[in-house]
Design a protein around this motif. Structure first.
Motif, PDB file in Angstrom:
ATOM      1  N   TYR A   1      -7.317  -1.807  -5.266  1.00  0.00           N
ATOM      2  CA  TYR A   1      -6.138  -1.542  -4.449  1.00  0.00           C
ATOM      3  C   TYR A   1      -5.869  -2.663  -3.442  1.00  0.00           C
ATOM      4  O   TYR A   1      -4.731  -2.839  -2.997  1.00  0.00           O
ATOM      5  CB  TYR A   1      -6.305  -0.226  -3.704  1.00  0.00           C
ATOM      6  CG  TYR A   1      -6.481   0.961  -4.625  1.00  0.00           C
ATOM      7  CD1 TYR A   1      -5.393   1.486  -5.320  1.00  0.00           C
ATOM      8  CD2 TYR A   1      -7.735   1.533  -4.826  1.00  0.00           C
ATOM      9  CE1 TYR A   1      -5.542   2.562  -6.182  1.00  0.00           C
ATOM     10  CE2 TYR A   1      -7.894   2.611  -5.689  1.00  0.00           C
ATOM     11  CZ  TYR A   1      -6.802   3.117  -6.369  1.00  0.00           C
ATOM     12  OH  TYR A   1      -6.962   4.175  -7.225  1.00  0.00           O
ATOM     13  N   SER A   2      -6.885  -3.420  -3.085  1.00  0.00           N
ATOM     14  CA  SER A   2      -6.718  -4.522  -2.149  1.00  0.00           C
ATOM     15  C   SER A   2      -7.760  -5.596  -2.470  1.00  0.00           C
ATOM     16  O   SER A   2      -8.867  -5.574  -1.928  1.00  0.00           O
ATOM     17  CB  SER A   2      -6.885  -4.040  -0.703  1.00  0.00           C
ATOM     18  OG  SER A   2      -6.829  -5.129   0.198  1.00  0.00           O
TER      19      SER A   2
ATOM     20  N   ALA B   1       0.828  -1.205   0.000  1.00  0.00           N
ATOM     21  CA  ALA B   1       0.000   0.000   0.000  1.00  0.00           C
ATOM     22  C   ALA B   1       0.862   1.254   0.000  1.00  0.00           C
ATOM     23  O   ALA B   1       0.565   2.231  -0.702  1.00  0.00           O
ATOM     24  CB  ALA B   1      -0.926  -0.010   1.210  1.00  0.00           C
TER      25      ALA B   1
ATOM     26  N   TYR C   1      -9.486   0.466   2.445  1.00  0.00           N
ATOM     27  CA  TYR C   1      -9.151   0.636   1.032  1.00  0.00           C
ATOM     28  C   TYR C   1     -10.338   1.174   0.241  1.00  0.00           C
ATOM     29  O   TYR C   1     -11.491   0.904   0.575  1.00  0.00           O
ATOM     30  CB  TYR C   1      -8.675  -0.700   0.454  1.00  0.00           C
ATOM     31  CG  TYR C   1      -7.420  -1.208   1.119  1.00  0.00           C
ATOM     32  CD1 TYR C   1      -6.161  -0.809   0.691  1.00  0.00           C
ATOM     33  CD2 TYR C   1      -7.502  -2.079   2.205  1.00  0.00           C
ATOM     34  CE1 TYR C   1      -5.009  -1.259   1.316  1.00  0.00           C
ATOM     35  CE2 TYR C   1      -6.349  -2.539   2.842  1.00  0.00           C
ATOM     36  CZ  TYR C   1      -5.111  -2.122   2.393  1.00  0.00           C
ATOM     37  OH  TYR C   1      -3.977  -2.577   3.024  1.00  0.00           O
TER      38      TYR C   1
ATOM     39  N   PHE D   1      -5.958   4.146  -0.205  1.00  0.00           N
ATOM     40  CA  PHE D   1      -6.198   3.698   1.156  1.00  0.00           C
ATOM     41  C   PHE D   1      -6.269   4.889   2.112  1.00  0.00           C
ATOM     42  O   PHE D   1      -5.798   5.988   1.817  1.00  0.00           O
ATOM     43  CB  PHE D   1      -5.091   2.746   1.630  1.00  0.00           C
ATOM     44  CG  PHE D   1      -3.756   3.419   1.828  1.00  0.00           C
ATOM     45  CD1 PHE D   1      -3.415   3.995   3.048  1.00  0.00           C
ATOM     46  CD2 PHE D   1      -2.830   3.492   0.789  1.00  0.00           C
ATOM     47  CE1 PHE D   1      -2.187   4.622   3.230  1.00  0.00           C
ATOM     48  CE2 PHE D   1      -1.606   4.115   0.958  1.00  0.00           C
ATOM     49  CZ  PHE D   1      -1.277   4.680   2.190  1.00  0.00           C
TER      50      PHE D   1
END
Length: 354
Positions: free
Chosen positions: A283-284, A249, A278, A256
């Motif tokens: 992104y995750s 990250a 997030y 995030f």
């Protein structure tokens, strides 16, 4: 609680029915003339009883919570000033009622969150720094025992709370677990470099008469009731996994929101509390949100709650319905001077010999 539908690719496995059936047939074929005493009734003085409700330790915040559910500035965090943590001996009482024993002295941390709250990128960077220092110090401790409590979502359903007595030695990595609840009396042994990499499993109670199974930790049967193999158990493994996600990250630098507080308390011990949320699965892919409690003296994560991406969860109960895994370590006692016999089926207390 109704079954929750989640986005594809979140690692929530459906129960492996075929593997379970094969295991049942295998167990049925085992000679029943094994130890007539229910499996593992002696080690760690654990009372095997009917399933009981296990209270999950909850964190306590000493200051008002600053929520991160809404977008927060990514780069406007408060810069902490280096302050050394004062070393002090602490005692932690055994869950079994035995006399308290000294645990490791406070580990030095180069900087603390003396401002009380950090947000954004600086918060995540500081959290990584704290855990990295904990990993470096805690890895030097030869062994420890603890109460490991977990709750996981398997096949879309949240399992009951499982409380496990854990013995762990770092070199070679050796694990012994005995279930106090969930699969009461079940025992697992895994030692790096032994038994062809397989774990030894013996069920609790009368099922223990069916003998000890040797299973690949990552096999379908072994993973049908767990999100991660037993080789991932322990404080160091938890810390390393957190660092993997958080460093990714930081490298991305976007997508995030993070808050790091210095005023949490867990299991009667002061902790940092890090919450990372997030923006999207882009992104995750695995986790929507993570809440981590880091013991200030050990600089190690003692509670990790991860939440997944939900499509049809009730907004008012989003966290409750999207909790995918919760792992906790309490009653930590280090330097127990474990011997090879503590991680061997030959240990007479375990009654794992066929």
């Amino acid at each position: 609680m109704r079954r929750m539908r989640v986005l594809a690719g979140k690692g929530i496995r459906q129960p492996n029915i075929q593997a379970a059936g094969v295991a049942f047939l295998t167990l049925a074929a085992v000679n029943l003339s094994t130890d007539p005493v229910p499996a593992g009734s002696e080690p760690l003085a654990i009372l095997e009883s009917a399933e009981a409700t296990i209270a999950i330790p909850a964190p306590r915040l000493l200051k008002p919570v600053v929520t991160v559910s809404a977008p927060a500035p990514m780069a406007d965090g408060l810069e902490p000033h280096p302050v050394a943590v004062q070393a002090a001996a602490t005692t932690v009482a055994m869950a079994t009622g035995a006399a308290a024993t000294p645990v490791v002295e406070a580990l030095p941390v180069a900087a603390t969150v003396d401002s009380g709250v950090l947000t954004g990128l600086p918060a995540l960077q500081k959290n990584i720094e704290i855990i990295e220092k904990g990993v470096a110090q805690f890895g030097k401790i030869p062994d420890y025992m603890a109460t490991f409590t977990k709750q996981e979502r398997i096949g879309g359903d949240l399992s009951q709370v499982q409380q496990i007595s854990l013995k762990l030695r770092h070199e070679p990595l050796s694990i012994y677990m005995k279930w106090r609840s969930g699969q009461t009396g079940q025992q697992v042994i895994w030692v790096e470099g032994q038994n062809e990499g397989k774990m030894l499993v013996k069920a609790g109670g009368l099922k223990g008469r069916l003998g000890t199974l040797s299973l690949d930790p990552s096999s379908g049967l072994a993973m049908s009731q767990s999100r991660h193999p037993c080789t991932m158990v322990g404080l160091l493994k938890a810390a390393e996994r957190i660092l993997q996600y958080q460093k990714a990250a930081v490298e991305s630098g976007k997508g995030f929101h993070c808050e790091l507080r210095d005023d949490a308390e867990f299991d009667g011990r002061p902790c940092y509390r890090c919450v990372v949320q997030y923006d999207s699965a882009e992104y995750s892919p695995d986790y929507r949100k993570s809440e981590i409690l880091i013991d200030k003296q050990l600089s190690m994560p003692v509670s990790v709650m991860n939440f997944t991406w939900a499509q049809d969860a009730d907004p008012a109960k989003l966290d409750e319905e999207s909790l995918i895994e919760h792992y906790m370590y309490t009653d930590i006692q280090v330097q127990q001077q474990f011997a090879d016999l503590d991680f061997s089926r030959a240990n007479e207390d375990y009654r794992m010999v066929r």
